[in-house]
Design a protein around this motif. Structure first.
Motif, PDB file in Angstrom:
ATOM      1  N   GLN A  73      99.699  81.846  23.949  1.00  0.00           N
ATOM      2  CA  GLN A  73     101.061  82.224  24.343  1.00  0.00           C
ATOM      3  C   GLN A  73     101.407  81.752  25.753  1.00  0.00           C
ATOM      4  OE1 GLN A  73     101.681  86.449  23.691  1.00  0.00           O
ATOM      5  NE2 GLN A  73     103.417  86.465  25.101  1.00  0.00           N
ATOM      6  N   TYR A  74     100.440  81.815  26.677  1.00  0.00           N
ATOM      7  CA  TYR A  74     100.728  81.494  28.075  1.00  0.00           C
ATOM      8  C   TYR A  74     100.419  80.052  28.468  1.00  0.00           C
ATOM      9  CZ  TYR A  74     102.004  86.242  29.225  1.00  0.00           C
ATOM     10  OH  TYR A  74     102.663  87.441  29.284  1.00  0.00           O
ATOM     11  N   CYS A  75      99.763  79.298  27.612  1.00  0.00           N
ATOM     12  CA  CYS A  75      99.439  77.909  27.958  1.00  0.00           C
ATOM     13  C   CYS A  75     100.734  77.087  28.039  1.00  0.00           C
ATOM     14  CB  CYS A  75      98.499  77.302  26.912  1.00  0.00           C
ATOM     15  SG  CYS A  75      98.158  75.561  27.222  1.00  0.00           S
ATOM     16  N   PRO A  76     100.989  76.425  29.179  1.00  0.00           N
ATOM     17  CA  PRO A  76     102.249  75.684  29.326  1.00  0.00           C
ATOM     18  C   PRO A  76     102.282  74.368  28.556  1.00  0.00           C
ATOM     19  CG  PRO A  76     100.907  75.428  31.287  1.00  0.00           C
ATOM     20  CD  PRO A  76     100.172  76.381  30.399  1.00  0.00           C
ATOM     21  N   SER A  77     101.122  73.914  28.073  1.00  0.00           N
ATOM     22  CA  SER A  77     101.125  72.590  27.436  1.00  0.00           C
ATOM     23  C   SER A  77     100.572  72.594  26.004  1.00  0.00           C
ATOM     24  CB  SER A  77     100.336  71.604  28.304  1.00  0.00           C
ATOM     25  OG  SER A  77      99.023  72.096  28.493  1.00  0.00           O
ATOM     26  N   GLU A  78     100.522  73.757  25.399  1.00  0.00           N
ATOM     27  CA  GLU A  78     100.053  73.889  24.002  1.00  0.00           C
ATOM     28  C   GLU A  78      98.670  73.254  23.817  1.00  0.00           C
ATOM     29  OE1 GLU A  78     103.198  72.283  21.612  1.00  0.00           O
ATOM     30  OE2 GLU A  78     104.446  74.050  21.888  1.00  0.00           O
ATOM     31  N   ILE A 138      96.110  70.646  31.303  1.00  0.00           N
ATOM     32  CA  ILE A 138      96.374  70.213  32.682  1.00  0.00           C
ATOM     33  C   ILE A 138      95.485  70.957  33.684  1.00  0.00           C
ATOM     34  CG2 ILE A 138      98.750  69.457  32.223  1.00  0.00           C
ATOM     35  CD1 ILE A 138      99.704  72.170  33.361  1.00  0.00           C
ATOM     36  N   GLY A 139      94.634  71.834  33.183  1.00  0.00           N
ATOM     37  CA  GLY A 139      93.686  72.539  34.058  1.00  0.00           C
ATOM     38  C   GLY A 139      94.307  73.600  34.936  1.00  0.00           C
ATOM     39  N   CYS A 140      95.369  74.256  34.461  1.00  0.00           N
ATOM     40  CA  CYS A 140      96.101  75.209  35.305  1.00  0.00           C
ATOM     41  C   CYS A 140      95.423  76.580  35.419  1.00  0.00           C
ATOM     42  CB  CYS A 140      97.516  75.389  34.769  1.00  0.00           C
ATOM     43  SG  CYS A 140      97.562  76.238  33.168  1.00  0.00           S
ATOM     44  N   SER A 141      94.483  76.879  34.555  1.00  0.00           N
ATOM     45  CA  SER A 141      93.724  78.147  34.558  1.00  0.00           C
ATOM     46  C   SER A 141      94.502  79.355  34.041  1.00  0.00           C
ATOM     47  CB  SER A 141      93.180  78.505  35.950  1.00  0.00           C
ATOM     48  OG  SER A 141      92.402  77.468  36.458  1.00  0.00           O
ATOM     49  N   ARG A 142      95.709  79.174  33.572  1.00  0.00           N
ATOM     50  CA  ARG A 142      96.469  80.334  33.098  1.00  0.00           C
ATOM     51  C   ARG A 142      95.752  81.067  31.968  1.00  0.00           C
ATOM     52  NH1 ARG A 142     102.866  79.703  31.984  1.00  0.00           N
ATOM     53  NH2 ARG A 142     103.401  78.762  33.956  1.00  0.00           N
ATOM     54  N   CYS A 143      95.191  80.299  31.047  1.00  0.00           N
ATOM     55  CA  CYS A 143      94.504  80.906  29.899  1.00  0.00           C
ATOM     56  C   CYS A 143      93.371  81.810  30.368  1.00  0.00           C
ATOM     57  CB  CYS A 143      93.984  79.833  28.952  1.00  0.00           C
ATOM     58  SG  CYS A 143      92.957  78.586  29.748  1.00  0.00           S
ATOM     59  N   CYS A 188      93.200  86.071  29.801  1.00  0.00           N
ATOM     60  CA  CYS A 188      92.256  86.474  28.739  1.00  0.00           C
ATOM     61  C   CYS A 188      91.672  87.860  29.020  1.00  0.00           C
ATOM     62  CB  CYS A 188      91.132  85.448  28.618  1.00  0.00           C
ATOM     63  SG  CYS A 188      89.906  85.927  27.391  1.00  0.00           S
ATOM     64  N   PRO A 189      91.971  88.859  28.178  1.00  0.00           N
ATOM     65  CA  PRO A 189      91.469  90.216  28.437  1.00  0.00           C
ATOM     66  C   PRO A 189      89.972  90.360  28.174  1.00  0.00           C
ATOM     67  CG  PRO A 189      92.662  90.182  26.365  1.00  0.00           C
ATOM     68  CD  PRO A 189      92.804  88.806  26.968  1.00  0.00           C
ATOM     69  N   ALA A 190      89.411  89.448  27.398  1.00  0.00           N
ATOM     70  CA  ALA A 190      87.986  89.541  27.069  1.00  0.00           C
ATOM     71  C   ALA A 190      87.129  88.749  28.057  1.00  0.00           C
ATOM     72  CB  ALA A 190      87.748  89.030  25.652  1.00  0.00           C
TER      73      ALA A 190
END
Ligand code: SF4
Ligand code: SF4
Length: 119
Positions: A94-99, A43-48, A52-54
């Motif tokens: 883990q944080y992606c809301p839509s797998e 959905i383009g939410c940018s959470r990933c 992302c620590p890297a």
């Protein structure tokens, strides 16, 4: 004396190594393997990208119509991942809301080019 016994034991025992990649080792459940993006779920939410620590996920402009809970929406962005910079921490999944971003249960390829992308 014990060295001789060990030599004889090893001479007649099966090898501890396998002929990878000809032979494969079983991959355990939950293995953090090659990263993949299921584009039609994103959905383009940018959470990933934020977690992302890297810092290997970049959001790029992308206007694509997708379906979320039966409703059609136009997302504005989508992620691209610098594959060989990924440290396989699993936070994006883990944080992606839509797998939409997942770690596949398969061994990754190897390489040295940090600019190789998963789109
Ligand atoms: S698994 Fe890779 S891409 Fe995902 S958050 Fe961790 S380092 Fe970033
Ligand atoms: S992959 Fe998941 S977390 Fe990343 S932008 Fe798409 S929906 Fe959001």
């Amino acid at each position: 004396m014990s060295v001789l016994r060990e030599m004889l034991e090893n001479l007649f025992s099966r090898p501890f190594t396998i002929l990878y990649p000809k032979e494969k080792v079983p991959i355990p459940v939950g293995f953090r393997g090659k990263i993949a993006i299921v584009d039609e779920k994103c959905i383009g939410c940018s959470r990933c990208a934020r977690v992302c620590p890297a810092e290997c996920i970049t959001m790029i402009p992308d206007e694509t119509e997708i379906e979320v809970k039966g409703k059609k929406i136009v997302r504005k962005k989508r992620p691209v991942v610098k594959f060989f910079r990924c440290i396989r921490c699993g936070l994006c999944e883990q944080y992606c809301p839509s797998e939409a971003i997942i770690m596949k249960c398969q061994l990754s390829e190897s390489g040295t080019d940090k600019e190789v992308l998963v789109q």
